[in-house]
Design an enzyme around this catalytic site. Structure first.
Site, PDB file in Angstrom:
ATOM      1  N   GLY A 163      -3.213   7.399  -5.892  1.00  0.00           N
ATOM      2  CA  GLY A 163      -2.905   7.251  -4.473  1.00  0.00           C
ATOM      3  C   GLY A 163      -1.729   8.066  -3.995  1.00  0.00           C
ATOM      4  O   GLY A 163      -1.531   8.190  -2.778  1.00  0.00           O
ATOM      5  N   HIS A 200      -7.339  -0.979   3.328  1.00  0.00           N
ATOM      6  CA  HIS A 200      -6.732  -1.300   2.046  1.00  0.00           C
ATOM      7  C   HIS A 200      -7.208  -0.207   1.096  1.00  0.00           C
ATOM      8  O   HIS A 200      -8.414  -0.027   0.895  1.00  0.00           O
ATOM      9  CB  HIS A 200      -7.172  -2.693   1.598  1.00  0.00           C
ATOM     10  CG  HIS A 200      -6.678  -3.776   2.512  1.00  0.00           C
ATOM     11  ND1 HIS A 200      -5.725  -4.701   2.145  1.00  0.00           N
ATOM     12  CD2 HIS A 200      -6.997  -4.062   3.803  1.00  0.00           C
ATOM     13  CE1 HIS A 200      -5.481  -5.518   3.164  1.00  0.00           C
ATOM     14  NE2 HIS A 200      -6.245  -5.141   4.178  1.00  0.00           N
ATOM     15  N   HIS A 211       0.832  -1.197   0.000  1.00  0.00           N
ATOM     16  CA  HIS A 211       0.000   0.000   0.000  1.00  0.00           C
ATOM     17  C   HIS A 211       0.872   1.254   0.000  1.00  0.00           C
ATOM     18  O   HIS A 211       0.733   2.119   0.863  1.00  0.00           O
ATOM     19  CB  HIS A 211      -0.914   0.014   1.230  1.00  0.00           C
ATOM     20  CG  HIS A 211      -1.860  -1.144   1.317  1.00  0.00           C
ATOM     21  ND1 HIS A 211      -2.425  -1.554   2.510  1.00  0.00           N
ATOM     22  CD2 HIS A 211      -2.344  -1.981   0.366  1.00  0.00           C
ATOM     23  CE1 HIS A 211      -3.208  -2.596   2.284  1.00  0.00           C
ATOM     24  NE2 HIS A 211      -3.179  -2.866   0.989  1.00  0.00           N
TER      25      HIS A 211
END
Length: 620
Positions: A573, A583, A545
């Site tokens: 992101g 998540h 992540h």
């Protein structure tokens, strides 16, 4: 059978793509007009290629957010959207659609992976991390574990209150996620439908419950240790253990940005996707607008010919992800002059925050053998989120809070204050992921809010050379301390009477029983906190992540416009300023949805909104 179900068939994929999908490898198979025939150095205007237009967008990267924002922008016929994706389409890759463990494990290191490798980890025994990122249409939504979760409410509210991203809050981002989501309930499993969207492109649902390891073993063990069951983790408080949904259709195949956003709309005349096309830089006008540089388009490398092609645009949207977006910015002269200038790249915008603030959630691993005759393959996946007060004893909480006071290098004041606010509010800090493994019980403690910060920067002016990145895992003693306590807690779960009947019997440990039956890792020889810390350093993993390298407040303003530019935006992101307790794919879809709304707002609003657009000392 519904159209959405039919999308899973590769034959229909090919039919749907005929008109407006172009592969850089096989341009002769396409019936659409593209820039493929333009030799390097020439300019291919998107408006000349695709007819009259009002606003032309070039979206750099056809990934999770890239295809979401491109598809939403194409709902307005006056927009022309051109998506450049470095990878192939991937529609004939069976491991993308199949969400079984073996198929997911076959994706890292394959042709649909960027195959990034981190620099050696100074604080984790010098090991390197192979960082899987999707190099395929759909980006990382094509190669991830497909979990679809939301974080603490405070995690998203802090985007506005701590980082100055006006309009980015739990309420707005959660609404955008709902717009992306089509949730289906699963009989026999708890959920709260009002927490979810019901008509979005991304289908998500829980796997049917199979077997008894989790519902009769794991969940009672968590509750016995002071945890709790959750009815649904998506309402702003994810604490507790729950059967987490995955982004998948009812037939258990993957629902992701390529087959759920783009493919149903591939026939739109104003939406064009070009694969195997690597963007090498943004092109700039010689004139500024309001003191800010103006992008005129991009230059990209045709994957089949190797030629460089330029494509004009009114707006450039960077959706290359946490490594690709700062790479394109730096290749284009936006970033730290100390990094760009030695590579022969002139400074266009002095913005040293580009590529900084790289965050990743570190993980430890608890592994125990199941009792003979038990098979855990294909069972439901559970997530158990715990807060500091649940995870830690009162004295451990004080120790952790004291460690939190010391900021490691690279952690901004805004992020440090946000981390302290989250900890003090008892927001979820650890996730225990329990997932299918044929013969073993796996708990994966994941630190949701790490303090450690790394970077990602170019090392060459060639766009085909991967950037160098340092994850800086465990640089902060706080991170190591929390992971150590989480690993010890996983042991307590395994020692509970509800769970031990499901585990293989093993000889007692050297200290007479500190290690539960069946434990394979960390192992019977590791019992003290010091030994656990050493085990974590030598075996640390990641949740995959990575976020934050073009963060809100430091690189982009609340309209997602890159500071110092008039028409370059980031939609992926990399804008997330602090790791969420989730998540993040659902949040990234939400970013794509919100970005489309912002970009479709009146042009005058975007061109005059300079909120938080100044480059401050914190950005330097």
């Amino acid at each position: 059978m519904s159209f959405r179900r039919l999308l899973c068939a590769s034959a229909l994929f090919a039919l749907a793509l005929k008109a407006n999908f172009v592969s850089g490898q096989d341009p002769e198979d396409s019936t659409s007009t593209t820039a493929e025939g333009v030799e390097g150095g020439d300019v291919a205007s998107a408006s000349s290629l695709f007819g009259s237009r009002r606003t032309t967008y070039v979206v750099v990267g056809g990934g999770t957010a890239g295809l979401a924002v491109a598809t939403r922008l194409s709902e307005d016929p006056s927009n022309i959207i051109y998506v450049l994706e470095a990878g192939a389409d991937g529609f004939n890759n069976p491991n993308i659609a199949n969400l079984s463990g073996p198929s997911i494990q076959a994706l890292p290191g394959s042709s649909v992976d960027w195959n990034y490798t981190s620099l050696p980890l100074q604080y984790a025994a010098g090991q390197t991390i192979a960082m899987t990122r999707g190099r395929v249409l759909g980006g990382s939504s094509a190669v991830n574990g497909a979990l679809f979760t939301r974080p603490n409410r405070i995690d998203l509210d802090l985007w506005q209150t701590a980082f100055g991203a006006i309009g980015w809050t739990w309420n707005t981002i959660s609404a955008a996620i709902k717009k992306a989501e089509k949730f289906s309930t699963t009989p026999g499993l708890p959920s709260i439908p009002s927490y979810h969207g019901q008509s979005g492109p991304i289908c998500d649902t829980q796997r049917p419950l199979v077997g008894e390891v989790w519902n009769k073993g794991v969940i009672p063990a968590v509750v016995a240790c002071g945890g709790k069951e959750s009815q649904d983790q998506n309402g702003g408080d994810p604490s507790g253990i729950w059967y987490a949904p995955k982004a998948m259709f009812q037939n258990s195949t993957r629902s992701y940005s390529a087959n759920s956003y783009y493919l149903p709309n591939a026939g739109r005349s104003n939406l064009h996707v070009l694969t195997t096309s690597t963007v090498s830089r943004i092109l700039w006008s010689s004139k500024k607008q309001g003191g800010k540089v103006v992008a005129t388009g991009v230059e990209y490398i045709n994957g089949s010919t190797g030629n460089k092609v330029t494509l004009s645009a009114d707006r450039v949207v960077l959706s290359g992800g946490v490594f690709g977006t700062p790479q394109v910015l730096e290749l284009s002269g936006v970033g730290n002059p100390k990094i760009m200038n030695p590579l022969g790249i002139s400074t266009v915008v002095n913005l040293p925050a580009v590529g900084e603030n790289l965050m990743e959630q570190p993980t430890a691993r608890y592994l125990a053998a199941l009792a003979p005759g038990l098979n855990n393959a294909g069972l439901q996946l559970t997530l158990n989120f715990e807060t500091p007060r649940t995870l830690l004893t009162p004295s451990e909480w004080i120790t952790a809070r004291n460690l939190l006071n010391t900021a490691p290098p690279g952690l901004s004041k805004s992020a440090h204050n946000a981390l302290k606010l989250m900890f003090d509010s008892d927001a979820v800090i650890i996730e225990f992921m329990g997932f299918p493994n044929p013969s073993n019980l796996v708990f994966l403690p994941i630190l949701m809010h790490p303090m450690s910060r790394g970077y990602s920067h170019i090392v060459s002016a060639d766009a085909r050379v991967a950037p160098a990145f340092d994850l800086a895992l465990l640089e902060s003693p706080f991170d190591l301390y929390i992971l150590t306590k989480a690993l010890a807690r996983a042991r307590r779960f395994a020692a509970q009477s509800s769970l031990t009947p499901f585990l293989a019997s093993t000889p007692p440990s050297a200290d007479g029983g500190a290690v539960p039956a069946g434990e394979l890792a960390p192992g019977a020889n590791i019992t003290t906190d010091a030994q656990l810390q050493q085990f974590i350093k030598q075996n640390v993993g990641v949740a995959y992540h990575p976020l934050g390298t073009a963060a809100l407040g430091s690189v982009v303003n609340p309209t997602l416009k890159v500071k110092g530019t008039s028409n370059v935006f980031v939609v992926d992101g990399s804008i997330i300023p602090i790791e969420p307790s989730a998540h993040p794919s659902s949040i990234i879809y939400g970013i794509g949805e919100m970005a489309a709304t912002i970009l479709n707002s009146p042009f005058s609003l975007l061109s005059t909104d300079d909120t938080n657009d100044s480059i401050t000392a914190d950005d330097q």
